[in-house]
Structure formats: C-alpha cells, structure tokens
Design an enzyme around this catalytic site. Structure first.
Site: not given
Length: 142
Positions: A37, A48, A50, A75, A78, A138
C-alpha cells in the site's frame, strides 16, 4: 508466500505508509511480483497493496492459476480486481481487523485461505492505534 507480503507491509510502514503488503505467485510458488500500500507515499488512493502487486506482475495471458497473498483481507476495490481478472486463490494474512470482500470472493468461486496471522494483525492494529485518520481514509470511513 505470506512472508513476502509481510515484508512489503513492513517496508510500507517504514516509509510512513499503511502496513499492508501483497505478492503474487504461480501455483508452484514462484514469485511473480510484490507490492505494498503506497497511498500515503505516492499520494495516490488507488495504490493498495494488492493493486501494486498486480500492476507489477505485468500482463499475463491468464490470472486463473495465480495466487495472491495479502496481509489483510482485500477491500471491495481489491476484491473486484481479483474477480475481474479471475485470480484463482487469495491467501489472507488476517481478516479480524478488516473483513473486506472475502465472503463475496468465496461466493464467487475464489479459493480464500485465511491464515489468521498474529504478526499481520498486530502490525495493522498498531498502525490503526497510532494513525486512525489515515486508516479510516484508506477504507473509506469518515
């Protein structure tokens, strides 16, 4: 696999960012890419862990046989990336701190392996305690 993602998370924290890391591997365990991230460091809300690892993986003919390891449950953003490109397996460091979209991923045929890692959880919990405003930004909380 998780060790590499955790190393990325620690690097992100050392840079002043959110400690979430990810890595992508072949099913045989060969590292394809790694990322973290970097929203704070780069001022870019789309980086992020990912997505950083995904971008660094470059173009792939297919993503079905790849494994994404991430220190935290992905999240919704992602999770959508995982589904869009049909990444077959996601190894999650922990989901107690944040559940994300892992149930949705499972419902849609993605193999999700939640390791419930104490190291991942403690790293993120420490960050949240110190910088709750950045964490809330975030995850889209106000």
């Amino acid at each position: 696999m998780l060790a590499i993602a955790l190393d990325e998370a620690r690097q992100g924290l050392a840079e002043g960012g959110i400690p979430i890391g990810a890595a992508i591997f072949t099913r045989a365990g060969e590292l394809v890419s790694r990322g973290r991230n970097r929203r704070v460091q780069e001022g870019d809300p789309s980086i992020h862990g990912e997505t950083d690892a995904f971008r660094r993986a470059g173009r792939q003919r297919s993503y079905r046989n790849l494994v994404m390891a991430t220190t935290l449950a992905p999240c919704w953003y992602c999770s959508g990336l995982v589904r869009q490109f049909r990444i077959g397996t996601v190894v999650v460091g922990e989901s107690r701190t944040f559940q994300g979209g892992i149930d949705w991923l499972r419902e849609n045929g993605v193999e999700v392996i939640d390791l419930d890692s104490r190291a991942c959880r403690e790293l993120l919990e420490g960050f949240i305690a110190q910088r709750p405003e950045v964490w809330n930004e975030d995850i889209g909380e106000e």
